[in-house]
Design an enzyme around this catalytic site. Structure first.
Site, PDB file in Angstrom:
ATOM      1  CD  GLN A  21      38.273  36.002  33.626  1.00  0.00           C
ATOM      2  OE1 GLN A  21      38.250  36.521  34.719  1.00  0.00           O
ATOM      3  NE2 GLN A  21      37.990  34.725  33.446  1.00  0.00           N
ATOM      4  CG  HIS A  22      33.627  36.561  30.915  1.00  0.00           C
ATOM      5  ND1 HIS A  22      33.879  35.327  31.462  1.00  0.00           N
ATOM      6  CD2 HIS A  22      33.583  37.439  31.949  1.00  0.00           C
ATOM      7  CE1 HIS A  22      33.970  35.454  32.777  1.00  0.00           C
ATOM      8  NE2 HIS A  22      33.807  36.706  33.093  1.00  0.00           N
ATOM      9  CG  ASP A  28      40.879  40.943  33.174  1.00  0.00           C
ATOM     10  OD1 ASP A  28      40.259  39.934  33.566  1.00  0.00           O
ATOM     11  OD2 ASP A  28      40.295  41.971  32.784  1.00  0.00           O
TER      12      ASP A  28
END
Length: 495
Positions: free
Chosen positions: A80-81, A243
Site C-alpha cells: 500500500q501507499h 495487500d
C-alpha cells in the site's frame, strides 16, 4: 484456474489456484531490491515489479503444469501507499516511494495542519494522515523535485501500476485508495478539496485514476502483456487491492469477530466492520475493504524487518534463529527491545530508532537478544490491538499470516501476548491467495463468502491456545515494554 499475485516490499509472490477445489497448483517468488538512503528514504524501481511479475507467473504456471489457456482471471495485491508517478508516456518520473519511507515526515505534519489538524483530517477523510501515506510523498516531490512533479500525468499506487501495465487502464478501487490520504473512506470517493491543498497545479480529473468497484474487472490483458506472461489476451484482470485488503480475503476475514495479524516485513492488524469506524486516534485507519465493507487497520513498521536484522547480524538461518528464541525464557531475562529500525507508525514515532534495554553482563546472550527482538515486535502488535477499542474486545480468533507465522514459537508467543486463540491458514501467503479468490469472484460473480469457504482452509496443526502461565508472564513483560516506551519516547503507559 486463477492467478493471484502479491507485489510486496521484499518480493513478488504468485499462486495458481484451482477455483473448484481451492488447491494451489503452483507458486513462485522473486525478490525486489530496496533503495535506501539518508533521512528514511526507501524506494523501488517499478520496472522490477513488472519483471518479477513476468518471472513469477511463468514459474508458477510451469510448476502447476498447466497451459495458459486454462487461466480465466488474475488479480494483483500490492504494497500500500507507494507513490508511482507517471509521465504522459506511462514512464515513472521518479522511483516509487514506498509505504516505509519516512523522508516525508515534515510534509505530513504540514498537510495535517493545512487540513485543520487531526479533526479536519477525520472530517474530510475519515482518518488522520500518516507519514507512510501517499499524500506526503506527493507533497515532498512537489517541493524537492519540482521538475519531476511538473511532468506528472498519472498518479497510481503499486497495484494500480501493475494493472496499468497489464491492461492499459488507469483505475483504482476503494480498499487501496483508502491509504492515499486524498480519498474519503466513508463516501468512497476522491476528495477534491484535499487534492487542491496537496497538488493545486495538477487536474485531478486527468491525474487520478478512475474508481471501480472491488468486484469489477479492470479489463483484459494487452496483447504485449499477454505475450510476455504466456497467457491468452482474454484473461480478465480483477480490480485487485492493497495487500492488507487482499490478505483479509485470503484469511476469510470478511465478517465480524475475526482479526488478521500479519507477521511480515511490517505488522498489520485488521478487523472487519460493516460500517465506517470513527477512529479515536491517528493510529487506527478507517480503510475500506476490497470486498465492499470496511477494514479498520493498524500497521506497525518493524516485524520481520527487525527480526531479520538481528538474525543476520548473528549469521543465523531461520531454523537456528527459532531454536535460539526457544532457548530463552519469556521476557528474555530482562532484555527488552524497542525495534524501531524503520521509525514507527504505531505508536506514532516516525523518526524513532531502535533501542535495547536492560542489558547486563549476565543476560547479554545470543538467545536473549533473539527472543527480545521477536517479543518487541509482538508486544508492539499488542499495543496496536489495544488501539482498536471495541473491535478488539469482540475478537474470537486471530488468523496469523506472513513469514513469522511459520514459527511455532512465535505463534505461541502471539497467543500468550494477546490471550487469544491463534491459527494459520494453510496458505500463509494470504494476500496472493486473496487475489486469486478475488479474481474468481470477478470472473464467476455471485457472493464472496462461498468462495472463501471453499478456498481458505485453516491449518489446525498450527493452532496455538493461550497458556495461563504464559499470559500472566507476558502481562508483566508488556508492562515493562510500556515503561520503556514512556521513558524513551514519552508514550504514556496504560491506566
Amino acid at each position: 484456474m486463477y492467478i493471484g499475485v502479491d507485489c510486496g516490499t521484499q518480493s513478488t509472490k504468485v499462486v495458481v489456484v484451482d477455483g473448484e477445489q481451492g488447491r494451489i497448483l503452483g507458486e513462485a517468488n522473486r525478490p525486489h531490491r530496496l533503495i535506501e538512503g539518508a533521512g528514511g528514504r526507501r524506494e523501488q524501481d517499478p520496472g522490477e515489479w513488472v519483471a518479477a511479475l513476468i518471472h513469477g507467473v511463468k514459474a508458477a504456471m510451469a510448476q502447476a503444469g498447466i497451459d495458459g489457456q486454462a487461466i480465466r482471471a488474475l488479480a494483483i495485491s500490492g504494497q500500500q501507499h507507494g507513490m508511482v508517478a507517471l509521465d504522459r508516456h506511462g514512464n515513472p518520473v521518479y522511483p516509487a516511494k514506498l509505504w516505509c519511507d519516512t523522508e516525508t515526515v515534515a510534509w505530513n505534519s504540514r498537510l495535517i495542519e493545512q487540513l485543520g489538524g487531526p479533526q479536519g483530517c477525520l472530517d474530510r477523510l475519515g482518518l488522520i494522515l500518516q507519514t507512510g501515506y501517499t499524500a506526503s510523498k506527493l507533497a515532498w516531490l512537489r517541493e524537492v523535485h519540482p521538475d519531476a512533479y511538473a511532468r506528472i500525468a498519472t498518479l497510481l499506487l503499486p497495484h494500480d501500476y501493475l494493472n496499468f501495465w497489464l491492461t492499459g487502464e488507469r483505475v483504482a478501487e476503494a480498499g487501496d485508495a483508502s491509504g492515499t490520504g486524498y480519498f474519503d473512506t466513508r463516501a468512497r470517493t476522491w476528495r477534491r478539496d484535499v487534492w487542491g491543498v496537496l497538488a493545486p497545479e495538477l487536474d485531478p480529473d486527468h491525474v487520478l485514476p478512475r474508481l471501480i468497484d472491488s468486484h469489477a474487472a479492470v479489463g483484459t490483458l494487452r496483447p504485449d502483456a499477454a505475450e510476455a506472461l504466456g497467457l491468452p489476451a482474454r484473461v480478465l484482470v480483477a480490480s485487485g487491492g492493497g495487500d492488507n485488503m487482499l490478505g483479509a480475503i485470503g484469511t476469510g476475514n470478511i465478517r465480524a469477530g475475526r482479526v488478521t495479524f500479519s507477521l511480515g516485513t511490517s505488522g498489520t492488524i485488521c478487523a472487519h466492520s460493516d460500517t465506517p469506524v470513527v477512529p479515536e486516534n491517528a493510529m487506527l485507519a478507517n480503510f475500506c475493504s476490497s470486498h465492499g465493507s470496511w477494514l479498520p487497520l493498524i500497521c506497525t513498521m518493524n516485524v520481520t524487518s527487525a527480526t531479520t536484522r538481528i538474525r543476520e547480524l548473528f549469521g543465523l538461518d531461520l531454523i537456528t534463529f527459532g531454536e535460539r528464541i526457544a532457548q530463552a525464557p519469556i521476557g528474555a531475562d530482562g532484555v527488552s527491545v524497542l525495534p524501531f529500525f524503520n521509525g514507527e507508525r504505531v505508536p506514532m514515532l516516525p523518526e524513532a530508532t531502535a533501542s535495547f534495554e536492560g542489558l547486563s553482563s549476565v543476560n547479554t546472550t545470543q538467545a536473549n537478544l533473539c527472543r527480545a527482538v521477536v517479543e518487541g515486535a509482538t508486544l508492539g502488535l499488542r499495543y496496536g490491538l489495544e488501539q482498536c477499542g471495541p473491535l478488539a474486545a469482540s475478537v474470537d480468533e486471530i488468523r496469523l499470516i506472513g513469514g513469522g507465522a511459520k514459527s511455532p514459537v512465535w505463534r505461541q508467543m502471539v497467543a500468550d501476548v494477546t490471550a487469544s486463540s491463534v491459527v494459520c491458514p494453510v496458505v500463509t501467503d494470504a494476500a496472493a491467495l486473496g487475489a486469486a479468490i478475488q479474481a474468481a469472484w470477478c470472473h464467476q460473480g455471485g457472493e464472496l463468502e462461498p468462495l472463501c469457504q471453499a478456498m481458505v482452509t485453516l491449518d489446525e496443526t498450527s493452532r496455538a491456545e493461550p497458556d495461563s502461565k504464559g499470559v500472566a508472564a507476558y502481562r508483566e513483560v508488556y508492562a515493562r515494554y510500556r515503561g520503556h516506551l514512556n521513558r524513551q519516547h514519552g508514550v504514556a503507559t496504560a491506566e
